[in-house]
Design an enzyme around this catalytic site. Structure first.
Site, short mmCIF file in Angstrom:
data_model
loop_
_atom_site.label_atom_id
_atom_site.label_comp_id
_atom_site.label_asym_id
_atom_site.label_seq_id
_atom_site.Cartn_x
_atom_site.Cartn_y
_atom_site.Cartn_z
N CYS A 281 0.84 -1.21 0.00
CA CYS A 281 0.00 0.00 0.00
C CYS A 281 0.88 1.25 0.00
O CYS A 281 1.51 1.57 1.01
CB CYS A 281 -0.93 -0.03 1.22
SG CYS A 281 -1.79 1.51 1.54
N CYS B 228 0.05 3.97 2.57
CA CYS B 228 0.40 3.53 3.92
C CYS B 228 1.83 3.94 4.27
O CYS B 228 2.13 4.33 5.41
CB CYS B 228 0.27 2.02 4.05
SG CYS B 228 -1.40 1.37 3.84
#
Length: 311
Positions: A48, A51
């Site tokens: 991700c 993230c």
């Protein structure tokens, strides 16, 4: 608790404030730890991109908060059963990153996706304030007084104090929840609902209001609860009669036997977790929400429910 949070703790190390958790440590490092200090949970994955940006920014904000909040990180790829179980309990974990603030064992607030540092700082400040970590001009002491009045059976006097607090702070969720519970104690469930419905929209999902809503729901159930002895006999004669066991749990709770009610609901969940669209789990959450988060019935019940979910 307010004294612990107030002003932070400059001596707290980064390893105490920020850590990685797994399925095995989630209860200890999130649910139990959040009984004292809000815990921010960062659900992330190595693949991700946002993230990787959000994580360090969140860590910086938590470190700057100096102990008013803590942070844990959950790698969803490495903790798929935990993630699935939390999603089953209502957390929106379909997209990453998702950041959830827990306080006193329950989700308090959340956001999803990358955020600017200013928004992250504001989120943490809001969580710390909701947990009572800032000065409030003596309202906390007034709340404690009102709570003691209510506990001592002086519901009418307590209602006057809660109402006065709302007059000083019309966005105080503890005061709205307390005033609603006073009306519940006085047997006026309609007025209790009116108090909650009149609360500002921005605090409508606060734990104190959710607890009062749960108490109202349980009180209305109690009005139609069946006789415990007859229902227990029915369940003993036909253990697979899920409706009878569910009715028995409601009757036990109405009779003040909360722990026994939770035990019956856990047994029903163990036998058929999907019965009546998951009614056993829904009723368990209603009971948990109605009690104080650190009540032994809640702590033990949540642990047993989690064990059944992970089984």
């Amino acid at each position: 608790m307010v004294d612990i949070l107030g002003g932070g703790n400059a001596g707290v190390s980064a390893t105490d404030l920020i850590k990685d958790v797994t399925e095995e440590t989630f209860m200890q490092d999130v649910v139990d730890a959040s009984m004292d200090v809000p815990v921010i949970v960062d659900f992330w994955a190595p693949w991700c991109g946002p993230c990787k940006t959000l994580g360090p920014m969140l860590e910086a904000a938590v470190t700057k908060a100096k102990g008013t909040v803590k942070m844990v990180k959950v790698n969803v790829d490495e903790n798929q059963r935990l993630t699935a179980a939390l999603a089953q309990q209502g957390l929106p974990l379909q997209s990453l990153p998702t950041v959830v603030a827990f306080y006193q064992g329950r989700p308090l607030d959340l956001f999803q996706g990358a955020q600017p540092q200013s928004e992250i700082d504001a989120f943490l400040k809001r969580i710390a304030e909701a947990a009572g970590s800032t000065a409030d001009g003596g309202l906390s002491e007034a709340l404690e007084t009102a709570e003691q009045m209510l506990e001592d059976g002086a519901a009418e006097d307590a209602a006057q104090v809660f109402a006065a607090i709302i007059g000083e702070d019309d966005k105080n969720p503890a005061a709205y929840g307390g005033l609603a519970r006073c009306h519940i104690a006085l047997g006026d469930l309609d007025q209790a609902e009116a108090v909650l419905n009149g609360a500002p929209a921005e605090i409508s999902a606060a734990p104190e209001l959710e607890a009062a809503h749960a108490q109202i729901a349980l009180s209305r159930q109690a009005e139609n609860a069946g006789p415990v002895a007859e229902l227990r006999a029915t369940v003993e004669a036909a253990p697979e009669n899920h409706q009878a066991r569910f009715d028995l749990a409601q009757a036990l709770h109405a009779a003040g036997e909360t722990e026994a009610a939770v035990a019956e609901l856990l047994e029903l969940f163990r036998r058929d977790r999907e019965w009546n669209e998951g009614a056993a789990k829904t009723q368990l959450f209603t009971i948990f929400d109605a009690l104080k988060p650190n009540d032994p019935v809640v702590l033990n019940g949540r642990r047993k429910l989690s064990s059944l979910i992970f089984a």
